[in-house]
Write a protein that holds these residues in place. Sequence first.
Motif, PDB file in Angstrom:
ATOM      1  N   LEU A 203     -13.084  -8.902 -23.157  1.00  0.00           N
ATOM      2  CA  LEU A 203     -13.662  -8.049 -24.216  1.00  0.00           C
ATOM      3  C   LEU A 203     -13.694  -8.771 -25.567  1.00  0.00           C
ATOM      4  O   LEU A 203     -13.706  -8.136 -26.621  1.00  0.00           O
ATOM      5  CB  LEU A 203     -12.878  -6.732 -24.348  1.00  0.00           C
ATOM      6  N   ASP A 204     -13.732 -10.116 -25.536  1.00  0.00           N
ATOM      7  CA  ASP A 204     -13.628 -10.885 -26.775  1.00  0.00           C
ATOM      8  C   ASP A 204     -14.908 -10.893 -27.605  1.00  0.00           C
ATOM      9  O   ASP A 204     -14.851 -11.068 -28.819  1.00  0.00           O
ATOM     10  CB  ASP A 204     -13.222 -12.332 -26.462  1.00  0.00           C
ATOM     11  N   ASN A 205     -16.074 -10.764 -26.980  1.00  0.00           N
ATOM     12  CA  ASN A 205     -17.331 -10.799 -27.734  1.00  0.00           C
ATOM     13  C   ASN A 205     -17.810  -9.381 -27.986  1.00  0.00           C
ATOM     14  O   ASN A 205     -18.332  -8.710 -27.095  1.00  0.00           O
ATOM     15  CB  ASN A 205     -18.389 -11.588 -26.956  1.00  0.00           C
ATOM     16  N   GLU A 206     -17.625  -8.939 -29.200  1.00  0.00           N
ATOM     17  CA  GLU A 206     -18.018  -7.570 -29.554  1.00  0.00           C
ATOM     18  C   GLU A 206     -19.517  -7.428 -29.752  1.00  0.00           C
ATOM     19  O   GLU A 206     -20.044  -6.314 -29.784  1.00  0.00           O
ATOM     20  CB  GLU A 206     -17.294  -7.142 -30.845  1.00  0.00           C
ATOM     21  N   THR A 207     -20.227  -8.569 -29.891  1.00  0.00           N
ATOM     22  CA  THR A 207     -21.663  -8.510 -30.177  1.00  0.00           C
ATOM     23  C   THR A 207     -22.418  -9.416 -29.217  1.00  0.00           C
ATOM     24  O   THR A 207     -23.059 -10.391 -29.627  1.00  0.00           O
ATOM     25  CB  THR A 207     -21.945  -8.941 -31.635  1.00  0.00           C
ATOM     26  N   PRO A 208     -22.371  -9.123 -27.931  1.00  0.00           N
ATOM     27  CA  PRO A 208     -23.062  -9.988 -26.971  1.00  0.00           C
ATOM     28  C   PRO A 208     -24.575  -9.870 -27.117  1.00  0.00           C
ATOM     29  O   PRO A 208     -25.088  -8.871 -27.639  1.00  0.00           O
ATOM     30  CB  PRO A 208     -22.586  -9.472 -25.616  1.00  0.00           C
ATOM     31  N   ILE A 209     -25.282 -10.877 -26.629  1.00  0.00           N
ATOM     32  CA  ILE A 209     -26.743 -10.876 -26.718  1.00  0.00           C
ATOM     33  C   ILE A 209     -27.341  -9.812 -25.818  1.00  0.00           C
ATOM     34  O   ILE A 209     -28.491  -9.405 -25.989  1.00  0.00           O
ATOM     35  CB  ILE A 209     -27.296 -12.274 -26.370  1.00  0.00           C
ATOM     36  N   TYR A 210     -26.555  -9.323 -24.846  1.00  0.00           N
ATOM     37  CA  TYR A 210     -27.014  -8.293 -23.915  1.00  0.00           C
ATOM     38  C   TYR A 210     -25.849  -7.392 -23.548  1.00  0.00           C
ATOM     39  O   TYR A 210     -24.742  -7.868 -23.286  1.00  0.00           O
ATOM     40  CB  TYR A 210     -27.586  -8.932 -22.652  1.00  0.00           C
ATOM     41  N   GLY A 211     -26.085  -6.075 -23.525  1.00  0.00           N
ATOM     42  CA  GLY A 211     -25.091  -5.126 -23.064  1.00  0.00           C
ATOM     43  C   GLY A 211     -23.921  -4.972 -24.014  1.00  0.00           C
ATOM     44  O   GLY A 211     -24.018  -5.221 -25.215  1.00  0.00           O
ATOM     45  N   THR A 212     -22.785  -4.544 -23.461  1.00  0.00           N
ATOM     46  CA  THR A 212     -21.577  -4.355 -24.242  1.00  0.00           C
ATOM     47  C   THR A 212     -20.538  -5.389 -23.814  1.00  0.00           C
ATOM     48  O   THR A 212     -20.701  -6.082 -22.806  1.00  0.00           O
ATOM     49  CB  THR A 212     -20.995  -2.949 -24.021  1.00  0.00           C
ATOM     50  N   ASN A 213     -19.439  -5.458 -24.559  1.00  0.00           N
ATOM     51  CA  ASN A 213     -18.424  -6.456 -24.221  1.00  0.00           C
ATOM     52  C   ASN A 213     -17.807  -6.196 -22.851  1.00  0.00           C
ATOM     53  O   ASN A 213     -17.322  -7.120 -22.196  1.00  0.00           O
ATOM     54  CB  ASN A 213     -17.344  -6.534 -25.298  1.00  0.00           C
TER      55      ASN A 213
ATOM     56  N   ASP B 221     -22.412 -13.282 -22.066  1.00  0.00           N
ATOM     57  CA  ASP B 221     -22.424 -14.006 -23.334  1.00  0.00           C
ATOM     58  C   ASP B 221     -21.022 -14.437 -23.763  1.00  0.00           C
ATOM     59  O   ASP B 221     -20.560 -14.103 -24.852  1.00  0.00           O
ATOM     60  CB  ASP B 221     -23.073 -13.134 -24.424  1.00  0.00           C
ATOM     61  N   LEU B 222     -20.368 -15.245 -22.902  1.00  0.00           N
ATOM     62  CA  LEU B 222     -18.999 -15.676 -23.191  1.00  0.00           C
ATOM     63  C   LEU B 222     -18.818 -17.192 -23.155  1.00  0.00           C
ATOM     64  O   LEU B 222     -17.690 -17.672 -23.211  1.00  0.00           O
ATOM     65  CB  LEU B 222     -18.032 -15.021 -22.191  1.00  0.00           C
ATOM     66  N   LEU B 223     -19.900 -17.945 -23.056  1.00  0.00           N
ATOM     67  CA  LEU B 223     -19.776 -19.404 -22.974  1.00  0.00           C
ATOM     68  C   LEU B 223     -19.620 -20.001 -24.368  1.00  0.00           C
ATOM     69  O   LEU B 223     -20.275 -19.580 -25.317  1.00  0.00           O
ATOM     70  CB  LEU B 223     -20.991 -19.992 -22.274  1.00  0.00           C
ATOM     71  N   LEU B 224     -18.765 -21.031 -24.442  1.00  0.00           N
ATOM     72  CA  LEU B 224     -18.407 -21.601 -25.737  1.00  0.00           C
ATOM     73  C   LEU B 224     -18.416 -23.126 -25.698  1.00  0.00           C
ATOM     74  O   LEU B 224     -18.106 -23.740 -24.672  1.00  0.00           O
ATOM     75  CB  LEU B 224     -16.990 -21.153 -26.135  1.00  0.00           C
ATOM     76  N   GLY B 225     -18.746 -23.731 -26.851  1.00  0.00           N
ATOM     77  CA  GLY B 225     -18.573 -25.170 -27.032  1.00  0.00           C
ATOM     78  C   GLY B 225     -19.428 -25.997 -26.112  1.00  0.00           C
ATOM     79  O   GLY B 225     -20.634 -25.760 -25.958  1.00  0.00           O
ATOM     80  N   PHE B 226     -18.806 -26.999 -25.453  1.00  0.00           N
ATOM     81  CA  PHE B 226     -19.617 -27.915 -24.640  1.00  0.00           C
ATOM     82  C   PHE B 226     -20.153 -27.268 -23.369  1.00  0.00           C
ATOM     83  O   PHE B 226     -20.999 -27.853 -22.698  1.00  0.00           O
ATOM     84  CB  PHE B 226     -18.881 -29.219 -24.333  1.00  0.00           C
ATOM     85  N   THR B 227     -19.711 -26.060 -23.029  1.00  0.00           N
ATOM     86  CA  THR B 227     -20.305 -25.385 -21.864  1.00  0.00           C
ATOM     87  C   THR B 227     -21.755 -24.980 -22.126  1.00  0.00           C
ATOM     88  O   THR B 227     -22.492 -24.677 -21.180  1.00  0.00           O
ATOM     89  CB  THR B 227     -19.506 -24.132 -21.461  1.00  0.00           C
ATOM     90  N   THR B 228     -22.174 -24.967 -23.395  1.00  0.00           N
ATOM     91  CA  THR B 228     -23.563 -24.630 -23.722  1.00  0.00           C
ATOM     92  C   THR B 228     -24.448 -25.865 -23.882  1.00  0.00           C
ATOM     93  O   THR B 228     -25.615 -25.748 -24.257  1.00  0.00           O
ATOM     94  CB  THR B 228     -23.640 -23.784 -25.019  1.00  0.00           C
ATOM     95  N   SER B 229     -23.894 -27.062 -23.608  1.00  0.00           N
ATOM     96  CA  SER B 229     -24.728 -28.268 -23.651  1.00  0.00           C
ATOM     97  C   SER B 229     -25.827 -28.175 -22.598  1.00  0.00           C
ATOM     98  O   SER B 229     -25.666 -27.532 -21.554  1.00  0.00           O
ATOM     99  CB  SER B 229     -23.866 -29.510 -23.388  1.00  0.00           C
ATOM    100  N   LYS B 230     -26.932 -28.859 -22.853  1.00  0.00           N
ATOM    101  CA  LYS B 230     -28.081 -28.795 -21.932  1.00  0.00           C
ATOM    102  C   LYS B 230     -27.895 -29.677 -20.709  1.00  0.00           C
ATOM    103  O   LYS B 230     -28.309 -29.316 -19.598  1.00  0.00           O
ATOM    104  CB  LYS B 230     -29.351 -29.260 -22.654  1.00  0.00           C
ATOM    105  N   ASN B 231     -27.295 -30.840 -20.891  1.00  0.00           N
ATOM    106  CA  ASN B 231     -27.367 -31.883 -19.871  1.00  0.00           C
ATOM    107  C   ASN B 231     -26.221 -31.876 -18.872  1.00  0.00           C
ATOM    108  O   ASN B 231     -26.317 -32.497 -17.812  1.00  0.00           O
ATOM    109  CB  ASN B 231     -27.439 -33.256 -20.549  1.00  0.00           C
ATOM    110  N   GLY B 232     -25.120 -31.203 -19.213  1.00  0.00           N
ATOM    111  CA  GLY B 232     -23.986 -31.146 -18.312  1.00  0.00           C
ATOM    112  C   GLY B 232     -24.118 -30.013 -17.308  1.00  0.00           C
ATOM    113  O   GLY B 232     -25.067 -29.225 -17.324  1.00  0.00           O
ATOM    114  N   LEU B 233     -23.147 -29.945 -16.408  1.00  0.00           N
ATOM    115  CA  LEU B 233     -23.060 -28.854 -15.438  1.00  0.00           C
ATOM    116  C   LEU B 233     -21.891 -27.956 -15.818  1.00  0.00           C
ATOM    117  O   LEU B 233     -20.761 -28.417 -15.967  1.00  0.00           O
ATOM    118  CB  LEU B 233     -22.836 -29.399 -14.024  1.00  0.00           C
ATOM    119  N   THR B 234     -22.173 -26.674 -15.967  1.00  0.00           N
ATOM    120  CA  THR B 234     -21.148 -25.684 -16.267  1.00  0.00           C
ATOM    121  C   THR B 234     -20.886 -24.873 -15.005  1.00  0.00           C
ATOM    122  O   THR B 234     -21.818 -24.311 -14.419  1.00  0.00           O
ATOM    123  CB  THR B 234     -21.597 -24.775 -17.418  1.00  0.00           C
ATOM    124  N   ILE B 235     -19.610 -24.803 -14.588  1.00  0.00           N
ATOM    125  CA  ILE B 235     -19.269 -24.278 -13.270  1.00  0.00           C
ATOM    126  C   ILE B 235     -18.543 -22.940 -13.372  1.00  0.00           C
ATOM    127  O   ILE B 235     -17.494 -22.827 -14.021  1.00  0.00           O
ATOM    128  CB  ILE B 235     -18.393 -25.281 -12.491  1.00  0.00           C
TER     129      ILE B 235
END
Length: 730
Positions: free
Chosen positions: A260-270, A275-289
């Motif tokens: 419930l950390d994101n009170e203002t997600p881009i979609y829905g409610t917390n 909408d909980l990805l942070l930092g290098f997990t939002t890079s384009k070229n890597g793989l986020t698992i």
Amino acid sequence: MDCKKPTWATGIFSSLIFFLFSFFLGYGQSKDQREIIRSSYDHQRIDRLISEFATEQQTKESKIRQFQSKGWRSLEKFRDGTVVALKDVGSDGTPLFYTTLNDPTRQTSRAHTLYSDGLLDLGLDGTGMSVGVWDAGVALTSHQEFNGRATDNDGSAEVGPHATMVTGHLISQGVKPNAKGVAYGSEALTHNWTRDKIEATEAAANGLLLSNHSYGIKSDRVPDWYFGAYIKVSQDWDKIMYSAPYYLMVTAAGNSQRSLDNETPIYGTNADGFDLLLGFTTSKNGLTIAGANTKIGSKGELQQAQVASYSSLGPVDDGRIKPDLAGDGSSILSTSSETNTSYDASAGTSLAAPGVTGSLLLLQQYHEELFGTYMKAATLKGLALHTADDVDAPGPDYKMGWGVMNAKAAAELLQDKEYSSLVQEERLEEGNTFSITLKARKNETLTASISWTDPEGEYINRGEMNNQTTALTNDLDIRITKDGETYFPWKLNPSRAGDAAIKGDNLVDPYERIQIENAEGEYTITISHKGGLRDGFQDFSLLVSGAQVSACSIEVPEELDLFSASEEGVTLFWNATEDTLYELQYRTFNQAEWQSTMLWESQAELSNLAVGQIYEARLRSICTESAVSEFSDEIQFEFKGEETELMTYETLGVGEELHLTVFPNPAVERITVDAKLSEFAQYSIVTTAGNIIKKGKARGAIDVSCLASGLYVLVVQDHTGVMSTKFYKS
């Protein structure tokens, strides 16, 4: 490499690839191979990047000291092994705490199918391969599971329980069988996370292919705008991967779905967990698992799957498909840093990520074995996404991306390269297009993907909530056309993150995929781009499955026959089919072992044959290691130099079915043939070694008193054909 693959598979496919590519097949990542990768890079660009990161590191450490002087705790360690450290400062001044991503509460990726005695029996284990690990401290390199294959690569004195656990899941040799790592023969280069960008850039510049990062920004200590944002650390890692295009970073998505950390997600409610990805997990070229709970069948098939209840969900703010893939994050037994013989179990995306990383390392090993080179990161990433097991509704989603990692399907696609699949690394020049026309394999799904390592995004979010500015720099497009109809790739909408994927113009992802069910006929695949291209070009990888790429046929070869004979040997021939490799096997009659030769031509010369011996031969077609025909019926001939003629029966030793018998059997002095024969019938007595030791007219009793005790074959040739049966001389 300790590879127990059947002899025919090793010989056949190695020969096939040798003919196709004409180079030696090596194993592992040798010094020379790393040098080839190194020499392909722009080292001035990489050196500038390292210098930039080093300057930034000094500034960052100064800011962290300021926070410490105000009473902020820079390092916390918890009983369950979790580490929280003040590691960075955001562009808005927010202190960024990094944390390991285990949740205190091998088979999923199908890596086990690639081992010796696995379903594919490829003998892969990562031997000779290296993987980088950055974490909270370094692994306990002296642990019994590592056997000298874990290296403290930055001289850190901080041994971390989490780093040891992650490293064990990658490389443990299996002293404790349940703790065996995914790539259990590989080497891990472990690093403390303090200087991760600098060290990863240096390692990538020197040929490192993969690294694992099972940590990330702590989600309860940042403002809401950070979630899903493309920030400077996201951009930095994209810079690293663009500068070193063989290098791929694999990251854990995080375990904040129920936080419930994101009170203002881009979609829905917390409470929805998006909408909980942070930092290098939002890079384009890597793989986020992401983490998944799965059930795998005995044949490696995914029977059920759902996202783990802890796994952080996407999207990122610009709508890209993140996480990219899912792996097994259930309770995993791995190495512990308490002692050199201790173990512990944990769960979370920290364990899902190395499961995927290890599988990707095995696929790089396999590609090098098959083709003598490693894949660029975009190809490896594209291969993993192209072959992942789809879950729930067709297409990707913001929970598990393109689905669950399937190393078995990925290896099979590599096996089928240039037969029913394509794996090509291409370059698109600005203003140009790339097109290829292929015929679909009937009643299969035609799937085409493009994957590229994109230059870093120009826009960096510095405090705007859910800003949807695209991070994509070079926007490539894939389309498939047939008879005036155009097929589009999958895409997702971050504002409707719970909806199923649709098909349309994807404006945000550096990976696009089109699927056409029950495809039939010819289709044209076209790659183009919108706007300009940074540097005037963009390298990309094209992957296609479900296509008839070559004319190779795995039908049983027809009309295997004797073409000619001489005093030196014989020439066999058969009906040719285009693009097909043949394996001809021959042996002395009744010998256990076949001799094998590989040919592209539709004829073969056999020499050094012994006069008076009977030989048999058979033939099969090969398109790939997994696409092989059955053997043809065997043909037999007695070698007589230029007078050699083909025996026109199928197999010696089936005379009973052809109504040939002898009596008495066992024989003592004589045998009598029981069959309808003409006056021209001839017999031969053949030893089990294939030697003809007696012959004559097959009329009346045959004297066998001179034969030694043992098993023999009586061969009778008449105008109606050839018959045979076995008898025993007592």
